[in-house]
Design an enzyme around this catalytic site. Structure first.
Site, PDB file in Angstrom:
ATOM      1  N   SER A 515       0.837  -1.202   0.000  1.00  0.00           N
ATOM      2  CA  SER A 515       0.000   0.000   0.000  1.00  0.00           C
ATOM      3  C   SER A 515       0.870   1.249   0.000  1.00  0.00           C
ATOM      4  CB  SER A 515      -0.908  -0.001   1.231  1.00  0.00           C
ATOM      5  OG  SER A 515      -1.508   1.252   1.430  1.00  0.00           O
ATOM      6  N   TYR A 528      -2.115  -0.533   9.890  1.00  0.00           N
ATOM      7  CA  TYR A 528      -2.077  -1.051   8.522  1.00  0.00           C
ATOM      8  C   TYR A 528      -0.716  -0.795   7.874  1.00  0.00           C
ATOM      9  CZ  TYR A 528      -3.513  -1.690   3.640  1.00  0.00           C
ATOM     10  OH  TYR A 528      -3.613  -2.096   2.331  1.00  0.00           O
TER      11      TYR A 528
END
Length: 640
Positions: A515, A528
Site C-alpha cells: 500500500s 495497517y
C-alpha cells in the site's frame, strides 16, 4: 548357472549393467546389494525389467560393517562380484567419499575373496588425476596429483582392489559418463552439463557465424549405454581373464570447443573454432585455483550455479588412451557411438528434463499460459479481478480465501467466461483456507502441490485494513495483532511454506500487494502501514538471499481502491482519485508478468520523497489531513 553379486544395481550405470547381464546370460542368477532406503525404487525397477524374477535382493550398505550382510553363506555360489556402488558426486564431502569409495571398496574386495569370486571394479578416468601426458590401460601410479577428493578416492579405491591378497580382479575405467546415446536420458546434472546453461546463450547468435573460442582443453565423454554394454560384454565374453584394465573412453581426442560443436545443432548456435591455444589459456585457469583469484572464481561459480570444483577439472592435461580396450570391445561387438550423432539428443534431454531454467520459460502463446498462480483474498475485490485476468491469459489460478461459497462463485464465473470466449486453457480452482492459521496454510500448500505439482507465482493479496487513530486505539491492541495476523504473518506463512519448493525448482515469484501507506505513513493507518512495511522488509531481505535461486519478489504499492475494505469510511464514498478494482488488479498483473522489484504510484513516490527531503513540512501536511478528515463512525465504535 552363473552367480553374480552386483553392488549399485539401482544406480544410473548399475541398473543398465544389471539389465544387460540378464539378457546376455540367460542362466544368470543375480544377487543385488541394495541400501534399505533404495528398496522401493529398486523394486519398481525389477518390475519393469525382463528377467527381474532372477534377481535376488539383499539389503546392505558400503558404509556398514561387513557391508551389512548378516549371512554371507546365504548368498550362495557367486562367480562374479560386480562393484558399481560409489559416490559419484564431486561436490560431496571428503569424509563421505572416503568412507564409501575407499573403505567400501575394500570391504567388497574382502567379500569377493571370501566368496572366491572374480571382482569387477568400476573405477574411473579420475585415477589419472593431473598426469601430464599419455595414460594407458597399463598405467596406474605415475606420481600424479589429484585436483579433488573424488579423484583421490577413486585412485585409492582402485589401489585397495589391486592390493587385496588373493583377489582375482578386473578394472573398468569409464571417462566422463553422459546420457544415453539413443534417448539422451541422464539422471542428474554433472560434469559438462553444469555449463549447458551458459552454452545456451550462444543460441541467440546467428547460426552462420564462425566463433573464435579459447581452447579450454580436452574432454572425454562416453554415453551410459556404451559403458553398460561394454562392462556386461567384457564380463560375459571374457569371464576368466583377471588382472586386466579396460578404458571405456573415446579414442578420439576432442577439445571443449569440439564438444560445443556437437551440441550446437540442437539449439541452432554457430560453430566455434579454437582461436587461442591451450598453452596460453592453461596458466590463466591454473591461476584461478589459488591465491586472490580463488575467491573471485568462487563468486563467479556461485552466480553461474556451477560447483567451484568444476573449474579445477577444465585444464587437466592427461591424454587418456583406450586403443587396446576399443579393440577388445570390437571383438565383443560393442561399438562406441559418435558424439557428433548423439550430442544433440543429450542437449534435448537436458533442456526438457534437467535444465534448472526450464520452469522459467514462457509459453510462446503468452507469458502466463500454463503457469500455476496462487492468489489470496481471491473471493472479491482486487484478488478476484487479478485472478480473472490471469485465467483469461491461460494461467491455472488457485483461489484462496476463507469463504468457500464466494470462492466457488468466483471460480465458476471465471471458468464459464473462459470457456465461452475460447481463450487458452486457464482454469480457476477453489482452496478455502484461513491464512492466519499456520497449520491450515501447511495443509493448503501440501494439497496444491499434490494436486497440481508446483506453484509458479504466489500473490499475497489478502489484507485487513483498520483506519483508526492511535489515541482511539489505546484500548484496542488486538486491532494491531489482527492486522499483523493477516497482512504480515499470513503472507509469511505462505512464503515460508512455498519457498523451499520454489528454490528446489529454481523458479518462483512472489507478489506482495502492499500500500501507499507503507510510503506515506499517513495518519490513522499506523496499524495497517506498519504491517505492510513489515512484510516489505521481510521480503526484501529474503529476495537478497534467493536471487541465485531464481526466486524473486515484487511489491505493488496501491493507493486507495474501491473495495469492501474502505466501505466503512464515509469520507471515501465521494472522494475523487480512488482507484477502481480493475485498475489496481492490472498493476498486480503487471507484477506477475514483468516481475519488477516495485510498482509505485506518483503520489506515493512524492510523499516518500517529502519524508526524506522536507520531513517537517511533510509531517505538517499529514497533520492537516488528519484534522480535515474525521474519524469514521465505525472507528469510533458507533457502527460495525
Amino acid at each position: 548357472m552363473t552367480g553374480y553379486l552386483v553392488t549399485g544395481a539401482g544406480g544410473f550405470i548399475g541398473s543398465r549393467v544389471l539389465q544387460r547381464l540378464l539378457v546376455q546370460d540367460p542362466d544368470a542368477r543375480i544377487t543385488a546389494l541394495v541400501r534399505p532406503s533404495s528398496l522401493p525404487r529398486f523394486g519398481r525397477l525389477l518390475e519393469s525389467v525382463d528377467g527381474g524374477d532372477r534377481v535376488v535382493t539383499v539389503t546392505g550398505d558400503l558404509t556398514s560393517r561387513d557391508l551389512g550382510i548378516t549371512d554371507v553363506g546365504a548368498l550362495g555360489d557367486i562367480d562374479h562380484v560386480v562393484h558399481l556402488a560409489a559416490i559419484y558426486d564431486m561436490t560431496a564431502d571428503t569424509a563421505s567419499q572416503e568412507e564409501a569409495n575407499v573403505e567400501g571398496t575394500a570391504k567388497v574386495a574382502a567379500l569377493a575373496v571370501r566368496l572366491d569370486a572374480m571382482m569387477h571394479h568400476v573405477s574411473s578416468i579420475a585415477v589419472a588425476g593431473d598426469w601430464d601426458g599419455v595414460y594407458t590401460e597399463d598405467d596406474f601410479d605415475l606420481g600424479q596429483g589429484f585436483p579433488t577428493p573424488y579423484h583421490r578416492t577413486k585412485f585409492e579405491a582402485e589401489k585397495a582392489v589391486r592390493d587385496t591378497a588373493g583377489l582375482r580382479w578386473r578394472v573398468y575405467r569409464p571417462s566422463a559418463v553422459v546420457g544415453d546415446s539413443r534417448t539422451g536420458e541422464m539422471d542428474k546434472i554433472d560434469g559438462p552439463y553444469y555449463f549447458f546453461g551458459q552454452l545456451a546463450l550462444f543460441g541467440q547468435l546467428p547460426s552462420f557465424l564462425k566463433m573464435p573460442m579459447p581452447n579450454l582443453g580436452a574432454i572425454n565423454l562416453v554415453p551410459v549405454d556404451f559403458v553398460a554394454d561394454a562392462i556386461a560384454a567384457l564380463i560375459t565374453h571374457r569371464p576368466d581373464d583377471d588382472g586386466l584394465v579396460f578404458h571405456l573412453s573415446d579414442p578420439q581426442r576432442r577439445t571443449i570447443t569440439d564438444m560445443f560443436n556437437t551440441l550446437a545443432p540442437a539449439f541452432d548456435a554457430p560453430r566455434g573454432f579454437d582461436a587461442l591455444p591451450h598453452t596460453l589459456i592453461r596458466p590463466i585457469l591454473a591461476a584461478g585455483s589459488r591465491g586472490p583469484l580463488r575467491s573471485a572464481r568462487g563468486l563467479l561459480a556461485a552466480q553461474l550455479g556451477v560447483p567451484d570444483v568444476m573449474f579445477d577439472l577444465i585444464s587437466l592435461p592427461v591424454d587418456f588412451r583406450s586403443d587396446d580396450s576399443i579393440a577388445a570391445l570390437r571383438e565383443a561387438d560393442v561399438d562406441l557411438p559418435d558424439l557428433a550423432e548423439y550430442g544433440p539428443r543429450l542437449w534435448s534431454y537436458w533442456r526438457d528434463h534437467l535444465d534448472p531454467a526450464r520452469y522459467r520459460r514462457s509459453d510462446l502463446r503468452g507469458p502466463l499460459v500454463g503457469k500455476n498462480i496462487m492468489i489470496t483474498g481471491a473471493s472479491s475485490g482486487i484478488g478476484r479481478a487479478a485472478a480473472r485476468m490471469c485465467v483469461t491469459r491461460g494461467a491455472n489460478v488457485f483461489l484462496v480465501a476463507r469463504s468457500a461459497d464466494r470462492l466457488t462463485e468466483a471460480a465458476d464465473e471465471m471458468n464459464a467466461e473462459n470457456a465461452k470466449a475460447g481463450l487458452p486453457a486457464g482454469q480457476a480452482y477453489v482452496y478455502p483456507a484461513d491464512i492466519t492459521d499456520e497449520p491450515a496454510v501447511q495443509t493448503l500448500i501440501k494439497s496444491v502441490l499434490t494436486e497440481h505439482g508446483h506453484v509458479d507465482v504466489l500473490v499475497n493479496n489478502a489484507g485487513r485494513s483498520i483506519r483508526r487513530s492511535t489515541l482511539n486505539a489505546a484500548d484496542r491492541s488486538h486491532d494491531y495483532r489482527r492486522t499483523m495476523a493477516v497482512n504480515y504473518f499470513g503472507a509469511v506463512h505462505l512464503i515460508l511454506a512455498l519457498l523451499p519448493h520454489m528454490v528446489e525448482r529454481q523458479s518462483g515469484h512472489i507478489v506482495n500487494v502492499s500500500s501507499i501507506a507503507a510510503q506515506s505513513h499517513g495518519p490513522r493507518f499506523g496499524a495497517y502501514g506498519a504491517s505492510k512495511a513489515a512484510l516489505e522488509a521481510f521480503s526484501d531481505a529474503t529476495a537478497a538471499e534467493t536471487l541465485s535461486d531464481h526466486v524473486t519478489f515484487s511489491t505493488v504499492r496501491l493507493p486507495l481502491t474501491r473495495t469492501r475494505m474502505i466501505a466503512p469510511t464515509e469520507a471515501y464514498q465521494t472522494q475523487p482519485g480512488i482507484w477502481s478494482v480493475d485498475k489496481a488488479a492490472s498493476r498486480v498483473l503487471r507484477a506477475i508478468v514483468d516481475r519488477p522489484k516495485q510498482i509505485n504510484t506518483l503520489l506515493g513516490d512524492l510523499v516518500d520523497f517529502g519524508h526524506h527531503a522536507v520531513p517537517r513540512l511533510t509531517n505538517r501536511i499529514m497533520h492537516q489531513e488528519f484534522l480535515m478528515l474525521d474519524e469514521s463512525e465505525a472507528a469510533l465504535g458507533k457502527k460495525s
